[in-house]
Design a protein around this motif. Structure first.
Motif, PDB file in Angstrom:
ATOM      1  N   VAL A 147      59.647  19.243  14.497  1.00  0.00           N
ATOM      2  CA  VAL A 147      58.744  20.150  13.798  1.00  0.00           C
ATOM      3  C   VAL A 147      58.156  19.382  12.630  1.00  0.00           C
ATOM      4  O   VAL A 147      58.890  18.765  11.852  1.00  0.00           O
ATOM      5  CB  VAL A 147      59.480  21.409  13.298  1.00  0.00           C
ATOM      6  N   GLY A 148      56.823  19.399  12.524  1.00  0.00           N
ATOM      7  CA  GLY A 148      56.171  18.544  11.545  1.00  0.00           C
ATOM      8  C   GLY A 148      55.505  19.263  10.395  1.00  0.00           C
ATOM      9  O   GLY A 148      54.966  20.357  10.566  1.00  0.00           O
ATOM     10  N   ASN A 149      55.563  18.636   9.210  1.00  0.00           N
ATOM     11  CA  ASN A 149      54.708  18.984   8.082  1.00  0.00           C
ATOM     12  C   ASN A 149      53.467  18.106   8.145  1.00  0.00           C
ATOM     13  O   ASN A 149      53.562  16.923   8.500  1.00  0.00           O
ATOM     14  CB  ASN A 149      55.418  18.726   6.749  1.00  0.00           C
ATOM     15  N   ILE A 150      52.331  18.637   7.781  1.00  0.00           N
ATOM     16  CA  ILE A 150      51.092  17.870   7.877  1.00  0.00           C
ATOM     17  C   ILE A 150      50.915  17.001   6.640  1.00  0.00           C
ATOM     18  O   ILE A 150      50.903  17.497   5.511  1.00  0.00           O
ATOM     19  CB  ILE A 150      49.882  18.808   8.060  1.00  0.00           C
ATOM     20  N   ASP A 151      50.777  15.693   6.855  1.00  0.00           N
ATOM     21  CA  ASP A 151      50.487  14.759   5.772  1.00  0.00           C
ATOM     22  C   ASP A 151      48.996  14.680   5.496  1.00  0.00           C
ATOM     23  O   ASP A 151      48.570  14.642   4.345  1.00  0.00           O
ATOM     24  CB  ASP A 151      50.990  13.351   6.138  1.00  0.00           C
ATOM     25  N   SER A 152      48.216  14.635   6.578  1.00  0.00           N
ATOM     26  CA  SER A 152      46.778  14.442   6.399  1.00  0.00           C
ATOM     27  C   SER A 152      46.001  14.996   7.578  1.00  0.00           C
ATOM     28  O   SER A 152      46.524  15.119   8.693  1.00  0.00           O
ATOM     29  CB  SER A 152      46.455  12.947   6.231  1.00  0.00           C
ATOM     30  N   VAL A 153      44.765  15.360   7.307  1.00  0.00           N
ATOM     31  CA  VAL A 153      43.817  15.812   8.327  1.00  0.00           C
ATOM     32  C   VAL A 153      42.563  14.953   8.191  1.00  0.00           C
ATOM     33  O   VAL A 153      42.121  14.657   7.075  1.00  0.00           O
ATOM     34  CB  VAL A 153      43.442  17.302   8.130  1.00  0.00           C
ATOM     35  N   ARG A 154      41.995  14.536   9.323  1.00  0.00           N
ATOM     36  CA  ARG A 154      40.757  13.748   9.295  1.00  0.00           C
ATOM     37  C   ARG A 154      39.573  14.684   9.511  1.00  0.00           C
ATOM     38  O   ARG A 154      39.160  14.929  10.654  1.00  0.00           O
ATOM     39  CB  ARG A 154      40.791  12.682  10.377  1.00  0.00           C
ATOM     40  N   PRO A 155      38.974  15.212   8.438  1.00  0.00           N
ATOM     41  CA  PRO A 155      37.873  16.163   8.607  1.00  0.00           C
ATOM     42  C   PRO A 155      36.639  15.559   9.238  1.00  0.00           C
ATOM     43  O   PRO A 155      35.850  16.269   9.888  1.00  0.00           O
ATOM     44  CB  PRO A 155      37.589  16.635   7.171  1.00  0.00           C
ATOM     45  N   GLU A 156      36.457  14.239   9.095  1.00  0.00           N
ATOM     46  CA  GLU A 156      35.257  13.627   9.657  1.00  0.00           C
ATOM     47  C   GLU A 156      35.186  13.777  11.177  1.00  0.00           C
ATOM     48  O   GLU A 156      34.095  13.827  11.754  1.00  0.00           O
ATOM     49  CB  GLU A 156      35.149  12.153   9.259  1.00  0.00           C
ATOM     50  N   MET A 157      36.348  13.835  11.828  1.00  0.00           N
ATOM     51  CA  MET A 157      36.356  14.067  13.276  1.00  0.00           C
ATOM     52  C   MET A 157      35.747  15.418  13.614  1.00  0.00           C
ATOM     53  O   MET A 157      34.861  15.540  14.465  1.00  0.00           O
ATOM     54  CB  MET A 157      37.786  14.009  13.823  1.00  0.00           C
ATOM     55  N   LEU A 158      36.228  16.449  12.918  1.00  0.00           N
ATOM     56  CA  LEU A 158      35.739  17.799  13.185  1.00  0.00           C
ATOM     57  C   LEU A 158      34.286  17.955  12.742  1.00  0.00           C
ATOM     58  O   LEU A 158      33.500  18.642  13.398  1.00  0.00           O
ATOM     59  CB  LEU A 158      36.633  18.816  12.481  1.00  0.00           C
ATOM     60  N   GLU A 159      33.937  17.323  11.632  1.00  0.00           N
ATOM     61  CA  GLU A 159      32.550  17.369  11.170  1.00  0.00           C
ATOM     62  C   GLU A 159      31.620  16.757  12.212  1.00  0.00           C
ATOM     63  O   GLU A 159      30.505  17.259  12.444  1.00  0.00           O
ATOM     64  CB  GLU A 159      32.416  16.619   9.845  1.00  0.00           C
ATOM     65  N   GLY A 160      32.074  15.694  12.856  1.00  0.00           N
ATOM     66  CA  GLY A 160      31.266  15.068  13.905  1.00  0.00           C
ATOM     67  C   GLY A 160      31.059  15.994  15.090  1.00  0.00           C
ATOM     68  O   GLY A 160      29.946  16.087  15.624  1.00  0.00           O
ATOM     69  N   PHE A 161      32.113  16.687  15.506  1.00  0.00           N
ATOM     70  CA  PHE A 161      31.975  17.639  16.615  1.00  0.00           C
ATOM     71  C   PHE A 161      31.006  18.761  16.253  1.00  0.00           C
ATOM     72  O   PHE A 161      30.168  19.158  17.070  1.00  0.00           O
ATOM     73  CB  PHE A 161      33.341  18.238  16.978  1.00  0.00           C
ATOM     74  N   LEU A 162      31.121  19.285  15.032  1.00  0.00           N
ATOM     75  CA  LEU A 162      30.223  20.358  14.607  1.00  0.00           C
ATOM     76  C   LEU A 162      28.782  19.867  14.559  1.00  0.00           C
ATOM     77  O   LEU A 162      27.856  20.584  14.957  1.00  0.00           O
ATOM     78  CB  LEU A 162      30.649  20.888  13.232  1.00  0.00           C
ATOM     79  N   GLU A 163      28.591  18.653  14.059  1.00  0.00           N
ATOM     80  CA  GLU A 163      27.253  18.084  13.978  1.00  0.00           C
ATOM     81  C   GLU A 163      26.632  17.926  15.357  1.00  0.00           C
ATOM     82  O   GLU A 163      25.413  18.093  15.533  1.00  0.00           O
ATOM     83  CB  GLU A 163      27.314  16.719  13.276  1.00  0.00           C
ATOM     84  N   ASP A 164      27.471  17.638  16.350  1.00  0.00           N
ATOM     85  CA  ASP A 164      26.994  17.485  17.727  1.00  0.00           C
ATOM     86  C   ASP A 164      26.954  18.818  18.476  1.00  0.00           C
ATOM     87  O   ASP A 164      26.815  18.841  19.703  1.00  0.00           O
ATOM     88  CB  ASP A 164      27.881  16.492  18.487  1.00  0.00           C
ATOM     89  N   ASP A 165      27.123  19.927  17.750  1.00  0.00           N
ATOM     90  CA  ASP A 165      26.946  21.279  18.283  1.00  0.00           C
ATOM     91  C   ASP A 165      28.087  21.732  19.190  1.00  0.00           C
ATOM     92  O   ASP A 165      27.900  22.570  20.070  1.00  0.00           O
ATOM     93  CB  ASP A 165      25.609  21.396  19.038  1.00  0.00           C
ATOM     94  N   TYR A 166      29.286  21.214  18.968  1.00  0.00           N
ATOM     95  CA  TYR A 166      30.471  21.650  19.712  1.00  0.00           C
ATOM     96  C   TYR A 166      31.268  22.669  18.891  1.00  0.00           C
ATOM     97  O   TYR A 166      31.238  22.646  17.656  1.00  0.00           O
ATOM     98  CB  TYR A 166      31.391  20.474  20.013  1.00  0.00           C
ATOM     99  N   ILE A 167      32.000  23.528  19.600  1.00  0.00           N
ATOM    100  CA  ILE A 167      33.067  24.305  18.976  1.00  0.00           C
ATOM    101  C   ILE A 167      34.354  23.512  19.174  1.00  0.00           C
ATOM    102  O   ILE A 167      34.831  23.378  20.306  1.00  0.00           O
ATOM    103  CB  ILE A 167      33.218  25.693  19.615  1.00  0.00           C
ATOM    104  N   PRO A 168      34.947  22.958  18.121  1.00  0.00           N
ATOM    105  CA  PRO A 168      36.224  22.252  18.289  1.00  0.00           C
ATOM    106  C   PRO A 168      37.358  23.264  18.490  1.00  0.00           C
ATOM    107  O   PRO A 168      37.454  24.258  17.766  1.00  0.00           O
ATOM    108  CB  PRO A 168      36.396  21.493  16.974  1.00  0.00           C
ATOM    109  N   ILE A 169      38.209  23.008  19.470  1.00  0.00           N
ATOM    110  CA  ILE A 169      39.368  23.855  19.747  1.00  0.00           C
ATOM    111  C   ILE A 169      40.599  22.969  19.640  1.00  0.00           C
ATOM    112  O   ILE A 169      40.784  22.045  20.431  1.00  0.00           O
ATOM    113  CB  ILE A 169      39.248  24.516  21.126  1.00  0.00           C
ATOM    114  N   VAL A 170      41.424  23.238  18.633  1.00  0.00           N
ATOM    115  CA  VAL A 170      42.476  22.304  18.226  1.00  0.00           C
ATOM    116  C   VAL A 170      43.847  22.807  18.653  1.00  0.00           C
ATOM    117  O   VAL A 170      44.225  23.944  18.384  1.00  0.00           O
ATOM    118  CB  VAL A 170      42.453  22.093  16.697  1.00  0.00           C
ATOM    119  N   CYS A 171      44.592  21.919  19.294  1.00  0.00           N
ATOM    120  CA  CYS A 171      45.964  22.172  19.723  1.00  0.00           C
ATOM    121  C   CYS A 171      46.913  21.645  18.639  1.00  0.00           C
ATOM    122  O   CYS A 171      46.787  20.487  18.220  1.00  0.00           O
ATOM    123  CB  CYS A 171      46.188  21.456  21.048  1.00  0.00           C
ATOM    124  N   PRO A 172      47.871  22.479  18.155  1.00  0.00           N
ATOM    125  CA  PRO A 172      48.692  22.083  16.999  1.00  0.00           C
ATOM    126  C   PRO A 172      49.863  21.167  17.330  1.00  0.00           C
ATOM    127  O   PRO A 172      51.031  21.500  17.137  1.00  0.00           O
ATOM    128  CB  PRO A 172      49.173  23.433  16.459  1.00  0.00           C
TER     129      PRO A 172
END
Length: 296
Positions: A147-172
């Motif tokens: 079971v993990g605590n989150i150290d970091s998230v890379r927002p640029e990945m998700l920003e790129g998907f949004l910019e390319d008109d995708y709905i990102p669907i994230v598996c935890p």
């Protein structure tokens, strides 16, 4: 009712939604989707349809999904009994393997549903591109396995998907220091992503109607509460179990830039649209201590 009046009533609904559409245009909303609201395919399709509608009227939705009930079902099939501590899954090696398999399956089902409405969706896990890096969690000093605590998230990945008109669907599922898979509480993952993306809104959709002053009395549903009020409900034991990490996530989010966090029952038809686009709304909202309440 005349035909004309019926259509006028529909127009009134659209007019009521107009200021909200204008206000939230081009804003990021993170939707955590899980619980019993994911068990039924019809409900899942309706929820994904609502999320697609948010996108088409100008929102930038990101979906973070759970799948706990489906994981339990598959664990029981292979003779493993699920265990939880304070609302968090105890995750040994076999459980982690099963959880990852099931969550990937759920992820692609949600992607397919979104695509069926004519938009682009993309499914990723926290391991892809090291979207979510984690360390091993020891809640209350307990070793719950992978079971993990989150150290970091890379927002640029998700920003790129949004910019390319995708709905990102994230598996935890996150990636640990030893490059092992770690299970992440979906509420925690959604909160971390909302903070990293500076989201306008974070919405938790599950099988919980909201926050109650008395869990046994439906009339005590709290429409809005400040972060300090939510913290007090945890400290005095009014809420417990799986609601604790959910409320802690709400508090953390609003104290780190998210304007409003919603807790909604995903089994209620169009609850997400009702909460965002109508004056009354449904469920419970957590806001910052200095924010005014709409329904005081």
């Amino acid at each position: 009712m005349t035909v004309e009046q019926k259509y006028l009533d529909k127009a009134d609904v659209l007019i009521e939604a107009l200021p909200y559409i204008r206000r939230f245009h081009d804003k990021v909303i993170v939707v955590k989707y899980g619980g019993a609201a994911m068990v039924d395919d019809g409900v899942m399709r309706r929820v994904m349809g609502d999320i697609v509608l948010l996108k088409l009227v100008g929102f930038k939705p990101i979906v973070v999904h759970g799948g706990g009930k489906e994981i339990n079902r598959w664990l029981e099939r292979i003779g493993i009994e699920p265990h939880f501590e304070n609302g968090l899954r105890v995750t040994d090696e076999p459980t982690m393997e099963m959880a990852e398999m099931v969550l990937y399956k759920v992820n692609k089902e949600l992607v397919s549903m979104a695509e069926s409405f004519g938009v682009k969706a993309i499914g990723v896990s926290g391991k892809d591109g090291a979207l979510m890096r984690v360390n091993k969690a020891y809640p209350d000093g307990e070793d719950l396995g992978y079971v993990g605590n989150i150290d970091s998230v890379r927002p640029e990945m998700l920003e790129g998907f949004l910019e390319d008109d995708y709905i990102p669907i994230v598996c935890p599922i996150g990636l640990g220091e030893e490059f092992h898979s770690y299970n992440i509480n979906a509420d925690v993952a959604a909160c971390a992503i909302a903070k990293a993306m500076h989201a306008e809104k974070l919405a938790f959709l599950s099988d919980i109607e909201g926050v109650y002053r008395d869990p046994k009395d439906p009339s005590t549903l709290i429409s809005e509460l400040h972060a300090s009020e939510a913290r007090q409900l945890i400290e005095d034991g009014t809420v417990g179990g799986g609601m604790v990490p959910k409320l802690q996530g709400c508090i953390d989010a609003v104290e780190n830039g998210v304007t409003r966090v919603h807790i909604l029952d995903g089994r209620i038809r169009h609850c997400l649209l009702l909460e965002i686009f109508t004056n009354k709304g449904v469920g419970s909202s957590v806001i910052g201590d200095n924010a005014p309440k709409f329904h005081s």
